[in-house]
Design an enzyme around this catalytic site. Structure first.
Site, PDB file in Angstrom:
ATOM      1  N   CYS A 160       0.797  -1.231   0.000  1.00 24.73           N
ATOM      2  CA  CYS A 160       0.000   0.000   0.000  1.00 24.73           C
ATOM      3  C   CYS A 160       0.829   1.280   0.000  1.00 24.73           C
ATOM      4  O   CYS A 160       0.274   2.359  -0.203  1.00 24.73           O
ATOM      5  CB  CYS A 160      -0.931   0.032   1.207  1.00 24.73           C
ATOM      6  N   HIS A 298      -4.770   7.139   5.893  1.00 24.95           N
ATOM      7  CA  HIS A 298      -4.738   5.842   5.215  1.00 24.95           C
ATOM      8  C   HIS A 298      -6.137   5.235   5.283  1.00 24.95           C
ATOM      9  O   HIS A 298      -6.640   4.715   4.291  1.00 24.95           O
ATOM     10  CB  HIS A 298      -3.700   4.943   5.866  1.00 24.95           C
ATOM     11  N   GLU A 309      -4.088   3.788  13.392  1.00 26.75           N
ATOM     12  CA  GLU A 309      -3.780   5.079  12.778  1.00 26.75           C
ATOM     13  C   GLU A 309      -4.254   6.224  13.668  1.00 26.75           C
ATOM     14  O   GLU A 309      -3.540   7.227  13.831  1.00 26.75           O
ATOM     15  CB  GLU A 309      -4.417   5.195  11.404  1.00 26.75           C
ATOM     16  N   LYS A 330     -10.944   6.683   0.673  1.00 28.55           N
ATOM     17  CA  LYS A 330     -11.146   5.276   0.300  1.00 28.55           C
ATOM     18  C   LYS A 330     -12.609   4.864   0.406  1.00 28.55           C
ATOM     19  O   LYS A 330     -13.025   3.874  -0.194  1.00 28.55           O
ATOM     20  CB  LYS A 330     -10.296   4.358   1.183  1.00 28.55           C
ATOM     21  N   HIS A 335      -9.834   0.882  -1.932  1.00 28.15           N
ATOM     22  CA  HIS A 335      -8.408   0.831  -1.648  1.00 28.15           C
ATOM     23  C   HIS A 335      -7.658   0.555  -2.953  1.00 28.15           C
ATOM     24  O   HIS A 335      -7.727  -0.558  -3.477  1.00 28.15           O
ATOM     25  CB  HIS A 335      -8.129  -0.263  -0.613  1.00 28.15           C
ATOM     26  N   PHE A 394       1.090  -3.570   4.343  1.00 27.72           N
ATOM     27  CA  PHE A 394       1.459  -4.900   4.800  1.00 27.72           C
ATOM     28  C   PHE A 394       2.978  -5.014   4.763  1.00 27.72           C
ATOM     29  O   PHE A 394       3.643  -4.460   3.885  1.00 27.72           O
ATOM     30  CB  PHE A 394       0.849  -5.967   3.897  1.00 27.72           C
TER      31      PHE A 394
END
Length: 408
Positions: A160, A298, A309, A330, A335, A394
């Site tokens: 990401c 994010h 977050e 998003k 995403h 990730f």
């Protein structure tokens, strides 16, 4: 050591499930118009029910045989960015331009198709161009070929944070004098049979809401997962001296970049790593936390991701949180994985130009445990001089970018 050069944004190009930029994209994001829909039934049944994808034909204008969709999207968004920057018809300036491209899954359609032909159709030979179409740097290479960009050509594959890292490293390359101008961003087209199955197995995806378009609800008390999307986004970055010399319109200054790795867990984020990246970006930009006027989060819509977050934002911004609006786009475009960071930074820059903060759509009741000012009531007007965009991946990689309004 020579003085570091200032880096500015002179072009933005996006293709996405909620429209293109230049075009209606920002209006749709600001209005909370969602591109999330039920996936149509295909030849191969998918366990994933909702996603965000691009319906409109993609004007990829590639040379030779049609490339993988990830490359088609990159070519379209790259062309938009170069056009807005006034560079498309300036071959003497394009020739030394570099490409920094991020992608998480690369040419997923080509890979899926190859495995299908070998396994299901029992073929013993694939199309000769399968490998050149499938390599991760195919999209970056095709951009260079199509537009004559002979500068440095780098591909970043960091889940990401792929496109955020691509932009951040481009900032450093221009700032340090290695390049004059770079087309930086990312592309992702992962709505394929194999990738959808892999994400379904991870159990991180949202289940369809009664209102399908509201299936992704970042920071909402009833959030239950992310929604996959596809798209591409690029920024034309160049030295201030280059932009001024050719009379370019300057959209923003790219001021800061911070990166880190959690080094704790492949899928579960760590606030410690995120805090380090955010603080590094602030230091790089020479800004105090109180100077940030808006955070494009994010904000994936997962229970753990949004909570961590929010913890990171509380730690860094502390007493400034009550005046710091936070939102995640998003909720409407899904995403975009490797392209997400570039698209979201671009949206934050456009928001700064318009002094208009887009909302986190579909956030019905903000999770009270988060302790942040989630913009959920609709678009919000505010003077924006500096914006921050988070990308967390990730593998524990974190990339944070800061842009500010350009001043001489």
């Amino acid at each position: 050591m020579s003085e570091l050069r200032r880096v500015v944004v002179t072009g933005i190009g996006i293709v996405s499930p909620v429209g293109n930029w230049p075009g209606p994209l920002f209006d749709n994001v600001a209005a909370g118009r969602s591109g999330i829909r039920l996936l149509p039934a295909g030849e191969q049944a998918s366990p994933v029910q909702v996603a965000a994808w691009i319906d409109a034909p993609i004007d990829h204008d590639s040379k030779g045989m049609p490339p993988d969709r990830v490359t088609q999207l990159a070519l379209a968004a790259g062309r938009y960015a170069l056009t807005e920057a006034g560079l498309l018809d300036r071959p003497e300036l394009l020739i030394d331009m570099g490409v920094h491209l991020g992608t998480g899954s690369g040419a997923s359609a080509t890979t899926d198709q190859a495995f299908y032909r070998l396994d299901k159709e029992n073929r013993d030979r694939l199309a000769p161009m399968t490998l050149p179409r499938a390599i991760n740097n195919a999209a970056a290479s095709e951009l260079a070929i199509r537009f004559g960009l002979t500068g440095v050509n780098n591909t970043y594959s960091i889940s990401c944070t792929s496109s955020s890292s691509a932009i951040g490293e481009a900032l450093r390359a221009i700032r340090d004098g290695y390049s004059e101008r770079i087309l930086a961003g990312g592309s992702e087209a992962l709505l394929t049979y194999g990738i959808l199955h892999a994400w379904h197995a991870l159990r991180a995806l949202a289940t369809p809401d009664a209102q399908v378009e509201a299936s992704c609800r970042p920071f909402s008390a009833d959030r239950n997962g992310l929604v996959l999307g596809e798209g591409a986004a690029f920024l034309v970055l160049e030295s201030l001296a280059s932009a001024q010399a050719r009379g370019a319109t300057i959209l923003a200054e790219l001021a800061g970049y911070g990166a880190s790795c959690d080094a704790t867990h492949v899928t579960h984020p760590s606030s410690t790593g995120q805090v380090k990246a955010i603080r590094n970006a602030l230091i790089d930009a020479g800004l105090d936390p109180g100077a940030i006027d808006y955070v494009n989060a994010h904000g994936t819509g997962t229970l753990a991701g949004d909570a961590v977050e929010a913890e990171s934002l509380r730690t860094v911004f502390s007493e400034h949180l009550h005046t710091l609006p936070v939102s995640s786009s998003k909720a409407v475009h899904g995403h975009l994985m490797g392209a997400g960071g570039a698209a979201e930074l671009a949206i934050a820059i456009i928001a700064m130009q318009k002094n208009l903060i887009p909302p986190t759509a579909h956030c019905r009741v903000t999770d009270p445990d988060l302790g942040i000012d989630v913009v959920a009531e609709g678009m919000r007007q505010k003077t924006l001089n500096a914006v921050l965009s988070n990308s967390f991946a990730f593998g524990g990689s974190n990339a944070v970018l800061i842009a500010r309004k350009f001043e001489e």
